[in-house]
Each structure stands twice: as C-alpha cells, then as structure tokens.
Design a protein around this motif. Sequence first.
Motif, PDB file in Angstrom:
ATOM      1  N   ALA A 121     -36.762 -13.849   6.943  1.00  0.00           N
ATOM      2  CA  ALA A 121     -38.034 -13.486   6.296  1.00  0.00           C
ATOM      3  C   ALA A 121     -38.503 -12.105   6.756  1.00  0.00           C
ATOM      4  O   ALA A 121     -39.193 -11.398   6.010  1.00  0.00           O
ATOM      5  CB  ALA A 121     -39.098 -14.539   6.601  1.00  0.00           C
ATOM      6  N   ALA A 122     -38.121 -11.726   7.966  1.00  0.00           N
ATOM      7  CA  ALA A 122     -38.513 -10.407   8.485  1.00  0.00           C
ATOM      8  C   ALA A 122     -37.544  -9.312   8.044  1.00  0.00           C
ATOM      9  O   ALA A 122     -37.727  -8.157   8.420  1.00  0.00           O
ATOM     10  CB  ALA A 122     -38.602 -10.458  10.008  1.00  0.00           C
ATOM     11  N   GLY A 123     -36.489  -9.681   7.295  1.00  0.00           N
ATOM     12  CA  GLY A 123     -35.589  -8.662   6.760  1.00  0.00           C
ATOM     13  C   GLY A 123     -34.194  -8.658   7.338  1.00  0.00           C
ATOM     14  O   GLY A 123     -33.396  -7.772   7.015  1.00  0.00           O
ATOM     15  N   ALA A 124     -33.857  -9.632   8.213  1.00  0.00           N
ATOM     16  CA  ALA A 124     -32.493  -9.676   8.766  1.00  0.00           C
ATOM     17  C   ALA A 124     -31.486  -9.884   7.635  1.00  0.00           C
ATOM     18  O   ALA A 124     -31.762 -10.592   6.665  1.00  0.00           O
ATOM     19  CB  ALA A 124     -32.365 -10.785   9.801  1.00  0.00           C
ATOM     20  N   TRP A 125     -30.316  -9.323   7.815  1.00  0.00           N
ATOM     21  CA  TRP A 125     -29.231  -9.434   6.825  1.00  0.00           C
ATOM     22  C   TRP A 125     -28.473 -10.748   6.986  1.00  0.00           C
ATOM     23  O   TRP A 125     -27.985 -11.325   6.024  1.00  0.00           O
ATOM     24  CB  TRP A 125     -28.306  -8.243   7.029  1.00  0.00           C
ATOM     25  CG  TRP A 125     -26.931  -8.336   6.460  1.00  0.00           C
ATOM     26  CD1 TRP A 125     -26.553  -7.997   5.189  1.00  0.00           C
ATOM     27  CD2 TRP A 125     -25.734  -8.751   7.151  1.00  0.00           C
ATOM     28  NE1 TRP A 125     -25.193  -8.202   5.058  1.00  0.00           N
ATOM     29  CE2 TRP A 125     -24.674  -8.655   6.240  1.00  0.00           C
ATOM     30  CE3 TRP A 125     -25.475  -9.189   8.464  1.00  0.00           C
ATOM     31  CZ2 TRP A 125     -23.362  -8.985   6.579  1.00  0.00           C
ATOM     32  CZ3 TRP A 125     -24.178  -9.514   8.804  1.00  0.00           C
ATOM     33  CH2 TRP A 125     -23.135  -9.415   7.862  1.00  0.00           C
ATOM     34  N   GLY A 126     -28.338 -11.196   8.246  1.00  0.00           N
ATOM     35  CA  GLY A 126     -27.560 -12.412   8.485  1.00  0.00           C
ATOM     36  C   GLY A 126     -27.982 -13.097   9.770  1.00  0.00           C
ATOM     37  O   GLY A 126     -28.664 -12.508  10.614  1.00  0.00           O
ATOM     38  N   VAL A 127     -27.573 -14.360   9.887  1.00  0.00           N
ATOM     39  CA  VAL A 127     -27.832 -15.119  11.107  1.00  0.00           C
ATOM     40  C   VAL A 127     -26.536 -15.809  11.527  1.00  0.00           C
ATOM     41  O   VAL A 127     -25.683 -16.121  10.695  1.00  0.00           O
ATOM     42  CB  VAL A 127     -28.963 -16.160  10.920  1.00  0.00           C
ATOM     43  CG1 VAL A 127     -30.305 -15.472  10.751  1.00  0.00           C
ATOM     44  CG2 VAL A 127     -28.689 -17.084   9.748  1.00  0.00           C
ATOM     45  N   ARG A 128     -26.409 -16.018  12.826  1.00  0.00           N
ATOM     46  CA  ARG A 128     -25.175 -16.557  13.412  1.00  0.00           C
ATOM     47  C   ARG A 128     -25.532 -17.863  14.108  1.00  0.00           C
ATOM     48  O   ARG A 128     -26.324 -17.844  15.045  1.00  0.00           O
ATOM     49  CB  ARG A 128     -24.622 -15.530  14.408  1.00  0.00           C
ATOM     50  CG  ARG A 128     -23.376 -15.935  15.150  1.00  0.00           C
ATOM     51  CD  ARG A 128     -22.983 -14.822  16.134  1.00  0.00           C
ATOM     52  NE  ARG A 128     -21.806 -15.185  16.886  1.00  0.00           N
ATOM     53  CZ  ARG A 128     -21.810 -15.946  17.974  1.00  0.00           C
ATOM     54  NH1 ARG A 128     -22.943 -16.423  18.443  1.00  0.00           N
ATOM     55  NH2 ARG A 128     -20.680 -16.234  18.600  1.00  0.00           N
ATOM     56  N   VAL A 129     -24.971 -18.994  13.612  1.00  0.00           N
ATOM     57  CA  VAL A 129     -25.408 -20.307  14.103  1.00  0.00           C
ATOM     58  C   VAL A 129     -24.231 -21.259  14.330  1.00  0.00           C
ATOM     59  O   VAL A 129     -23.174 -21.125  13.715  1.00  0.00           O
ATOM     60  CB  VAL A 129     -26.412 -20.980  13.116  1.00  0.00           C
ATOM     61  CG1 VAL A 129     -27.676 -20.135  12.958  1.00  0.00           C
ATOM     62  CG2 VAL A 129     -25.778 -21.241  11.760  1.00  0.00           C
ATOM     63  N   HIS A 130     -24.458 -22.227  15.222  1.00  0.00           N
ATOM     64  CA  HIS A 130     -23.442 -23.256  15.465  1.00  0.00           C
ATOM     65  C   HIS A 130     -23.442 -24.308  14.360  1.00  0.00           C
ATOM     66  O   HIS A 130     -22.402 -24.784  13.945  1.00  0.00           O
ATOM     67  CB  HIS A 130     -23.699 -23.973  16.796  1.00  0.00           C
ATOM     68  CG  HIS A 130     -23.546 -23.103  18.009  1.00  0.00           C
ATOM     69  ND1 HIS A 130     -24.586 -22.381  18.534  1.00  0.00           N
ATOM     70  CD2 HIS A 130     -22.472 -22.841  18.799  1.00  0.00           C
ATOM     71  CE1 HIS A 130     -24.160 -21.715  19.609  1.00  0.00           C
ATOM     72  NE2 HIS A 130     -22.888 -21.973  19.784  1.00  0.00           N
ATOM     73  N   GLN A 131     -24.636 -24.752  13.965  1.00  0.00           N
ATOM     74  CA  GLN A 131     -24.755 -25.842  12.990  1.00  0.00           C
ATOM     75  C   GLN A 131     -25.219 -25.197  11.683  1.00  0.00           C
ATOM     76  O   GLN A 131     -26.379 -24.839  11.535  1.00  0.00           O
ATOM     77  CB  GLN A 131     -25.769 -26.856  13.517  1.00  0.00           C
ATOM     78  CG  GLN A 131     -25.604 -28.264  12.960  1.00  0.00           C
ATOM     79  CD  GLN A 131     -26.262 -28.427  11.613  1.00  0.00           C
ATOM     80  OE1 GLN A 131     -25.777 -27.942  10.589  1.00  0.00           O
ATOM     81  NE2 GLN A 131     -27.382 -29.125  11.600  1.00  0.00           N
ATOM     82  N   VAL A 132     -24.290 -25.052  10.742  1.00  0.00           N
ATOM     83  CA  VAL A 132     -24.549 -24.212   9.573  1.00  0.00           C
ATOM     84  C   VAL A 132     -25.429 -24.903   8.536  1.00  0.00           C
ATOM     85  O   VAL A 132     -26.309 -24.289   7.941  1.00  0.00           O
ATOM     86  CB  VAL A 132     -23.211 -23.776   8.936  1.00  0.00           C
ATOM     87  CG1 VAL A 132     -23.426 -23.129   7.576  1.00  0.00           C
ATOM     88  CG2 VAL A 132     -22.466 -22.841   9.880  1.00  0.00           C
TER      89      VAL A 132
END
Length: 269
Positions: free
Chosen positions: A238-249
């Motif tokens: 929501a703040a403008g990040a392009w992507g997120v990296r997570v264990h539980q997709v």
Amino acid sequence: MGILNVTPDSFSDGGRYADRSAAVAHGIEMRTDGAHVIDVGGESTRPGAGRVDAAEESRRVLPVIRDLAAAGVRVSIDTTRASVAAAAIEAGAVAVNDVSGGLADPDMAAVVASSGVPWILMHWRGHSRGMQQLAVYQDVVAEVRGELSQRVDAALAAGVAAEKIIIDPGLGFAKSAEHNWALTRHLGDLISLGFPLLFATSRKSYLGALLRGPDGTPRPAGERRDAATVATSVLAVAAGAWGVRVHQVRDTADALAVWTASGAPRLSS
Ligand code: PMM
C-alpha cells in the motif's frame, strides 16, 4: 516472492526443505499459491549465523534450481557469492537476490552485468555473525537511503542496467526492531530513489517481539508469525513497494488480492 531455504539452519524453515524433492515440491506449491518467483537460498543469514563454503552452497541449491526451472517456475538465487550466482543462472535462475547489495563479493557486479538478470540490492553492513553490532544509526531512514544509493551507483558503474535494479531495506540486517518500524513508516523515502522496492519481513524476530506473550516470551519463529507478516506486507505494498518476500505465500497473496480489489490508492509509487 516465496522463500525456499535449502539449509539445515535457517531461522524459521531450516531443515524442512534440505531434501531435494521436498524443496522442489514446496517451491511448486508456493507458485500455485500465487508466488511470481521462488527465492532459493543455500546459506542461512539469520543473525549470528556462520558461513558455509561455496561448494556446499552450490551443492544445496543447484539441483533444486534445475528442477524448478524445468517445471517452469521462475527462480531467484539468494546468495552473496558471484560463483554461486553464475552457476545458479546457468542452472536456470532468472534473478539474483544479494543480501549484501554487492558488497560481499567484488565479482558479483560483473556476473550480474554480463548475464543481464535483475539484481536485488539489499541494504547490508556486514556478515550475519557480527551484524547486530552494526545497528547504529543517527537517522536510520536517511542512512539506509544513502547507503542503498551508493550500492545502486556501484552497480550502474559496473554496467548493470538501471531497469534491472531492485532495492531492499534489509529489515533485521544490522537493524533493531525500532529501525525496522522506522523504515516501514518511511518506505516512500526509499521508493523515491526511483527503483522497485522489495520488502521482506517474513517471520522476522521483531514480529516475534511485537507478539510477545503475557509473560514477555517472544512469539516463536514459524507459522505463528504469519498473520503479522501478512499485515506488514500489505502495508508495504500500500505504501508503494514493488514486491514482498514471504514464507507462507497463500495468505499474503489473498490479502493482496483483497487490497487490489478494494481499489485503495497507493501512497507512493
Ligand atoms: N532476509 C533473509 C534472507 N534473504 N533477501 C532479501 N532480499 N531481503 C531480506 O530481508 C532477506 C533476504 C532472512 O532469512 P530468511 O530467508 O529465513 O527470511
């Protein structure tokens, strides 16, 4: 981005995917759950972790990358070593995720520049064994921005194309909980550097500290930090990040689908 640590000792999933077929099955499962890329790593970077040698790191990751690529899964290689990155690209990886932002290995920039793959440059101040002593800042947001900008300039000077660069503030790497929250509040200041930003909070210890029990015990690393990971990931997008990296997709992908459907505006881009 789904996390696939092919290590015996990563802080939250260490040992679970050390076996090749279990690792490949989990990578495919995360793709099915909505991951666009699977980030394969063979060396734990948890605070205090020691190093494994390049041969062992390659032995862990290359067969898994080959199998995932053969199954049509897009893979990034999570490494700070140029030799491992080169071998991973040869095996089918389509991006390099370098938690040292090019600082750990002087040959990394040349490997990335010549292969033409995207390069995630994370903010980093030193190897995991001593990094928490380096968590000293007057103004964490300005200093992380300035240090990331230097890494971007070095990558460009080495011949990496600007459109291949992705930045990452490196939550938990030489950062206290307070530093992580300050960076979360001011993501727009980093996005204003003009590069896509990856945000990676998944199951990190500051979330365990936030969710401590009534007796003060931090919530243990693992699934029970996933709801907080979803919340931080949605906030970042929501703040403008392009992507997120997570264990539980799946839960993060579902939450992002809700956010997208809501039409809520991005705060910066
Ligand atoms: N964190 C870990 C590993 N790799 N890569 C990027 N780009 N950003 C991060 O914050 C990051 C990373 C920490 O270990 P994990 O693989 O167990 O999450």
